[in-house]
Design a protein around this motif. Structure first.
Motif, PDB file in Angstrom:
ATOM      1  N   ARG A  96       0.856  -1.193   0.000  1.00 14.49           N
ATOM      2  CA  ARG A  96       0.000   0.000   0.000  1.00 14.49           C
ATOM      3  C   ARG A  96       0.892   1.243   0.000  1.00 14.49           C
ATOM      4  N   ALA A  97       0.681   2.128  -0.971  1.00 16.47           N
ATOM      5  CA  ALA A  97       1.598   3.246  -1.175  1.00 16.47           C
ATOM      6  C   ALA A  97       0.897   4.598  -1.092  1.00 16.47           C
ATOM      7  N   ARG A  98       1.605   5.549  -0.514  1.00 13.65           N
ATOM      8  CA  ARG A  98       1.180   6.955  -0.474  1.00 13.65           C
ATOM      9  C   ARG A  98       2.019   7.740  -1.472  1.00 13.65           C
ATOM     10  N   VAL A  99       1.395   8.675  -2.207  1.00 13.46           N
ATOM     11  CA  VAL A  99       2.134   9.574  -3.088  1.00 13.46           C
ATOM     12  C   VAL A  99       2.830  10.616  -2.225  1.00 13.46           C
ATOM     13  N   ASN A 100       4.149  10.645  -2.302  1.00 11.13           N
ATOM     14  CA  ASN A 100       4.965  11.552  -1.489  1.00 11.13           C
ATOM     15  C   ASN A 100       5.590  12.622  -2.386  1.00 11.13           C
ATOM     16  N   SER A 101       6.155  13.638  -1.765  1.00  8.13           N
ATOM     17  CA  SER A 101       6.822  14.685  -2.535  1.00  8.13           C
ATOM     18  C   SER A 101       7.971  14.094  -3.345  1.00  8.13           C
ATOM     19  N   ALA A 160       0.218  11.795 -11.371  1.00 14.64           N
ATOM     20  CA  ALA A 160      -0.776  10.759 -11.105  1.00 14.64           C
ATOM     21  C   ALA A 160      -0.088   9.480 -10.621  1.00 14.64           C
ATOM     22  N   PHE A 161      -0.790   8.708  -9.816  1.00 15.80           N
ATOM     23  CA  PHE A 161      -0.244   7.481  -9.232  1.00 15.80           C
ATOM     24  C   PHE A 161       0.350   6.578 -10.306  1.00 15.80           C
ATOM     25  N   GLN A 162      -0.374   6.390 -11.403  1.00 17.60           N
ATOM     26  CA  GLN A 162       0.111   5.476 -12.436  1.00 17.60           C
ATOM     27  C   GLN A 162       1.340   6.019 -13.159  1.00 17.60           C
ATOM     28  N   ASP A 163       1.442   7.332 -13.270  1.00 19.60           N
ATOM     29  CA  ASP A 163       2.628   7.914 -13.902  1.00 19.60           C
ATOM     30  C   ASP A 163       3.864   7.705 -13.037  1.00 19.60           C
ATOM     31  N   ILE A 164       3.687   7.852 -11.732  1.00 23.73           N
ATOM     32  CA  ILE A 164       4.806   7.600 -10.813  1.00 23.73           C
ATOM     33  C   ILE A 164       5.195   6.127 -10.861  1.00 23.73           C
ATOM     34  N   PHE A 165       4.182   5.252 -10.890  1.00 22.18           N
ATOM     35  CA  PHE A 165       4.474   3.822 -10.973  1.00 22.18           C
ATOM     36  C   PHE A 165       5.266   3.500 -12.242  1.00 22.18           C
ATOM     37  N   GLY A 170      10.259   1.857 -15.104  1.00 24.96           N
ATOM     38  CA  GLY A 170      11.325   2.219 -16.026  1.00 24.96           C
ATOM     39  C   GLY A 170      12.696   2.259 -15.382  1.00 24.96           C
ATOM     40  N   GLY A 171      12.710   2.554 -14.080  1.00 27.41           N
ATOM     41  CA  GLY A 171      13.978   2.611 -13.364  1.00 27.41           C
ATOM     42  C   GLY A 171      14.530   1.257 -12.959  1.00 27.41           C
ATOM     43  N   ARG A 172      13.724   0.207 -13.139  1.00 29.30           N
ATOM     44  CA  ARG A 172      14.148  -1.161 -12.795  1.00 29.30           C
ATOM     45  C   ARG A 172      13.913  -2.072 -13.998  1.00 29.30           C
ATOM     46  N   PRO A 173      14.630  -1.825 -15.106  1.00 29.65           N
ATOM     47  CA  PRO A 173      14.390  -2.635 -16.303  1.00 29.65           C
ATOM     48  C   PRO A 173      14.654  -4.114 -16.029  1.00 29.65           C
ATOM     49  N   GLY A 174      13.721  -4.951 -16.482  1.00 29.73           N
ATOM     50  CA  GLY A 174      13.876  -6.387 -16.320  1.00 29.73           C
ATOM     51  C   GLY A 174      13.304  -6.953 -15.048  1.00 29.73           C
ATOM     52  N   LEU A 175      12.898  -6.108 -14.090  1.00 24.44           N
ATOM     53  CA  LEU A 175      12.391  -6.633 -12.826  1.00 24.44           C
ATOM     54  C   LEU A 175      10.947  -7.113 -12.970  1.00 24.44           C
ATOM     55  N   PHE A 176      10.123  -6.362 -13.685  1.00 19.82           N
ATOM     56  CA  PHE A 176       8.715  -6.717 -13.837  1.00 19.82           C
ATOM     57  C   PHE A 176       8.499  -7.549 -15.102  1.00 19.82           C
ATOM     58  N   TRP A 177       7.502  -8.441 -15.030  1.00 22.05           N
ATOM     59  CA  TRP A 177       7.038  -9.125 -16.237  1.00 22.05           C
ATOM     60  C   TRP A 177       6.265  -8.099 -17.061  1.00 22.05           C
ATOM     61  N   THR A 178       6.822  -7.721 -18.201  1.00 26.76           N
ATOM     62  CA  THR A 178       6.352  -6.568 -18.966  1.00 26.76           C
ATOM     63  C   THR A 178       4.861  -6.585 -19.291  1.00 26.76           C
ATOM     64  N   PRO A 179       4.282  -7.714 -19.725  1.00 28.36           N
ATOM     65  CA  PRO A 179       2.840  -7.667 -20.044  1.00 28.36           C
ATOM     66  C   PRO A 179       1.955  -7.233 -18.880  1.00 28.36           C
ATOM     67  N   SER A 180       2.425  -7.419 -17.646  1.00 27.47           N
ATOM     68  CA  SER A 180       1.598  -7.061 -16.494  1.00 27.47           C
ATOM     69  C   SER A 180       1.703  -5.589 -16.112  1.00 27.47           C
ATOM     70  N   VAL A 181       2.655  -4.881 -16.671  1.00 25.07           N
ATOM     71  CA  VAL A 181       2.830  -3.457 -16.326  1.00 25.07           C
ATOM     72  C   VAL A 181       2.657  -2.569 -17.552  1.00 25.07           C
ATOM     73  N   ILE A 212      -6.979   0.695 -11.712  1.00 19.44           N
ATOM     74  CA  ILE A 212      -6.405   1.820 -12.449  1.00 19.44           C
ATOM     75  C   ILE A 212      -5.984   1.343 -13.839  1.00 19.44           C
ATOM     76  N   ASP A 213      -6.533   1.970 -14.869  1.00 22.66           N
ATOM     77  CA  ASP A 213      -6.220   1.644 -16.261  1.00 22.66           C
ATOM     78  C   ASP A 213      -6.310   0.135 -16.491  1.00 22.66           C
ATOM     79  N   ARG A 214      -5.390  -0.438 -17.284  1.00 24.65           N
ATOM     80  CA  ARG A 214      -5.475  -1.865 -17.602  1.00 24.65           C
ATOM     81  C   ARG A 214      -4.209  -2.608 -17.167  1.00 24.65           C
ATOM     82  N   TYR A 215      -3.571  -2.107 -16.140  1.00 26.30           N
ATOM     83  CA  TYR A 215      -2.411  -2.806 -15.588  1.00 26.30           C
ATOM     84  C   TYR A 215      -2.832  -4.177 -15.038  1.00 26.30           C
ATOM     85  N   GLY A 216      -1.845  -5.047 -14.866  1.00 25.68           N
ATOM     86  CA  GLY A 216      -2.088  -6.297 -14.171  1.00 25.68           C
ATOM     87  C   GLY A 216      -2.627  -7.393 -15.069  1.00 25.68           C
TER      88      GLY A 216
END
Length: 333
Positions: A96-101, A160-165, A170-181, A212-216
């Motif tokens: 669970r995440a809060r948008v911070n400065s 926006a939350f999704q833009d920050i996500f 993008g800062g962790r290339p290869g960590l996520f399974w791309t179709p899910s993000v 949010i959008d069609r992530y996941g």
């Protein structure tokens, strides 16, 4: 008047004071007694993620805030508690995440900061998956803050939350399974061989549970706050006596998982809470009422002479899991 107020205050404190849960056992508060850092490695690449029995944690990093807020044993800040869970065998996490400065995420449970940031979460995941490349981790990520009483408020003036996500991805290339993000196209349920060494985003939830959008994953397009077609999350347990109702909800969904569509993932939250039934009580039991965790360990261990056997557990999302319960879930693989 002062005396009457003092009496009322004392009575209120008695009502809300946490009643101790039962002591630690193999189902409850003994995470470190399980050691399963590579349990996926031996499974065939063609096995669907939906076919697996996966121990998970609800509010994975909620280790601060007292009896009303804490849901997991404390193995350290900066998401080191996550590392302990992954080593024990946990493979689905609930963050669970809060948008911070600075357009960043901090990890919260309601108003309580959990002494971890999303960078910490991703660092711990990357470290673990690099050391154990046969494994995969499923992530449910939720925007925590509603701005209401008891919740947090996102920092103003941020993206926006999704833009920050997206920036974190993008800062962790290869960590996520791309179709899910991929924001514009939800992903099919993958086979294990497609996701080894990766984080799979199951769903990206808004502050009130909307997707949010069609992530996941595509099957979770209806995952809102609480229960939905593939999710049991009846989280309101109004008092200790109602733990029995929560146990039955978990059992019924467990039976539905075994009998259900083998191509679908089922997510079963064993957690619950309220002012009069804290997370530790729901998980471990209190006042003579059996908690969900010991009930689950017993139910999963019983043979066909007692009830129709469980054939898969799906994703069991636990508070304060014990090592014996984690090990038992893994036997179904």
């Amino acid at each position: 008047m002062k005396r009457a107020f003092a009496v009322l205050l004392a009575a209120a404190l008695v009502l809300v004071a946490p009643v101790p849960a039962y002591g630690a056992d193999s189902s409850y508060r003994t995470l470190a007694s399980a050691t399963n850092p590579d349990w996926m490695r031996a499974l065939p690449d063609g096995r669907s993620l939906a076919a697996l029995s996966i121990p998970g944690t609800h509010e994975t990093l909620s280790i601060h805030g007292g009896a009303l807020t804490q849901t997991q044993e404390n193995y350290g800040d900066s998401a080191h508690t996550l590392t302990a869970q992954l080593r024990a065998g946990i493979r689905m996490i609930d963050v669970r995440a809060r948008v911070n400065s600075g357009n960043t995420f901090t990890i919260h449970h309601g108003a309580t900061y959990q002494n971890a940031n999303f960078d910490d979460v991703l660092a711990r995941l990357a470290e673990f998956l690099s050391a154990h490349p046969g494994e995969a981790v499923v992530l449910r990520l939720k925007q925590e803050c509603t701005g209401e009483l008891g919740s947090c408020a996102d920092a103003s003036g941020q993206r926006a939350f999704q833009d920050i996500f997206d920036a974190y991805v993008g800062g962790r290339p290869g960590l996520f399974w791309t179709p899910s993000v991929t924001r514009s196209a939800a992903a099919p349920t993958p086979a294990l061989g497609q996701i080894r060494g990766k984080v799979v985003l199951a769903v990206l939830n808004g502050p009130r549970g909307g997707v949010i959008d069609r992530y996941g994953l595509a099957q979770f397009s209806g995952w809102h706050d609480g229960s939905s077609e593939w999710v049991q999350d009846n989280y309101n347990v109004p008092n200790v006596g109602a733990i029995a109702t929560k146990r039955d909800q978990v059992r019924r969904f467990l039976d539905a998982t075994s009998a259900g569509d083998p191509s679908k993932m089922y997510v079963n939250f064993a957690s619950g809470s309220s002012l009069f039934a804290q997370p530790q009580q729901v998980a471990g039991g209190a006042l003579g009422v059996q908690g969900v965790n010991p009930f689950l360990l017993t139910y999963l261990s019983e043979g066909p002479e007692v009830h129709t056997p469980v054939t898969r557990t799906g994703m069991l999302m636990l508070d304060f899991p014990g090592g014996g319960l984690i090990n038992k879930i893994l036997t179904y693989n």
